[in-house]
Design an enzyme around this catalytic site. Sequence first.
Site, mmCIF file in Angstrom:
data_model
loop_
_atom_site.group_PDB
_atom_site.id
_atom_site.type_symbol
_atom_site.label_atom_id
_atom_site.label_comp_id
_atom_site.label_asym_id
_atom_site.label_seq_id
_atom_site.Cartn_x
_atom_site.Cartn_y
_atom_site.Cartn_z
ATOM 1 N N HIS A 1 -4.660 17.964 6.815
ATOM 2 C CA HIS A 1 -6.102 18.159 6.838
ATOM 3 C C HIS A 1 -6.278 19.274 7.861
ATOM 4 C CE1 HIS A 1 -8.016 15.654 4.113
ATOM 5 N NE2 HIS A 1 -7.408 14.657 4.698
ATOM 6 N N ASP B 1 -4.394 11.244 9.217
ATOM 7 C CA ASP B 1 -4.430 10.701 7.718
ATOM 8 C C ASP B 1 -4.157 11.713 6.562
ATOM 9 O OD1 ASP B 1 -6.733 12.247 8.867
ATOM 10 O OD2 ASP B 1 -7.854 11.735 6.975
ATOM 11 N N GLU B 2 -3.965 11.088 5.592
ATOM 12 C CA GLU B 2 -3.904 11.917 4.442
ATOM 13 C C GLU B 2 -3.069 12.999 4.398
ATOM 14 O OE1 GLU B 2 -7.776 10.627 1.973
ATOM 15 O OE2 GLU B 2 -7.826 12.508 3.149
ATOM 16 N N VAL B 3 -1.788 12.791 5.038
ATOM 17 C CA VAL B 3 -0.795 14.209 4.757
ATOM 18 C C VAL B 3 -0.213 14.169 3.645
ATOM 19 C CG1 VAL B 3 1.487 15.163 5.776
ATOM 20 C CG2 VAL B 3 -0.233 13.880 7.446
#
Length: 343
Positions: free
Chosen positions: A190, A253-255
Amino acid sequence: GPVGADVLADAQRRIRQALAPHARADAPPFTLQLRVEDADGELPRLGMDEGYSLRLDGSGARLSARNHLGLHWALRALCQCLAAPSLQAIDIDDAPRFPWRGVLLDPARRFLPLPSLLQALEAMSALRLNVLHLHLSDDQGFRLASRRFPLLGERGGAGQCYSHDDIRRLVDAAAARGIRVVPELDMPGHCQSWLVAYPELAPEGQAWTLRTPFGIGRASLDPTRERTYAFVAELLEEVCGLFPDEYVHIGGDEVHPRAWQGIPHIDAFMAEHGMADQRALQHHFTQRACAILDSLGRRAVAWDEVLGPALPPSLVVPSWGGGGARGRGGGGGGGVILECADY
């Protein structure tokens, strides 16, 4: 102290506003008595006593608290009582059930000008919320005008970012309302806005543009190069100089599942260090980022995707995916896990 003085000045203004609609020439004097055991005016912090007592009758009000933070909430309660003209007398002994009562605002994806943030603080204080979680960076924008890395705000934020003076105004206004400000800079994923400004931080030095849609993009920092950690350390030092709270959020988060796949120097690094998969590589990054914040006297916060073995005990891991999401990180990690209701 300055914070305590701000609390009293704000309270005086609010009480006058609350009494004004009911003022009469023949009304008896209203006496306000305040008792604070420790009025040093220090900034709000987690675990600080927020309890208070309020006694209101026809002659006036008596408020007592251990410190200026409890006094702030007592004065808030008094103003609400005064706004109800039918209320003649009341006794309140109050303290919060949860010490961390937060709101997350996301100017990274949709920029919020400083007046909007100040207005949000006012609403938070009225609702007894005491933590502003400020999401300052994501793929869509980097909202802090860094003096050490000015391209982050100029290119990564497209000029829509908060100056150092803006942040100081925000932190001061929050403290006067009993609110802590916890900044979040999302890493190592992100972070497309970082790479628009400094593409050398990416695994491969391609050109980037700011991401428009939401979702999970492949942009990520390179967790194998020392220059990445030198950059992160210098940036976090600047952030800690602006935000006095003990906690700094580093995202995590959310790599993207293929963010580092098929890149020769990353494959070589993983083989050299016995890393079986991308999760292990992200775990390496998390450990390094936490160590940087430890060295700055702060505690890292990161989303539950970072869970894994041998996490530093100082790390706080809120579960944004709910209690059932705890297993996503492989389990068995250190750190403190807070459910969403507690965070």
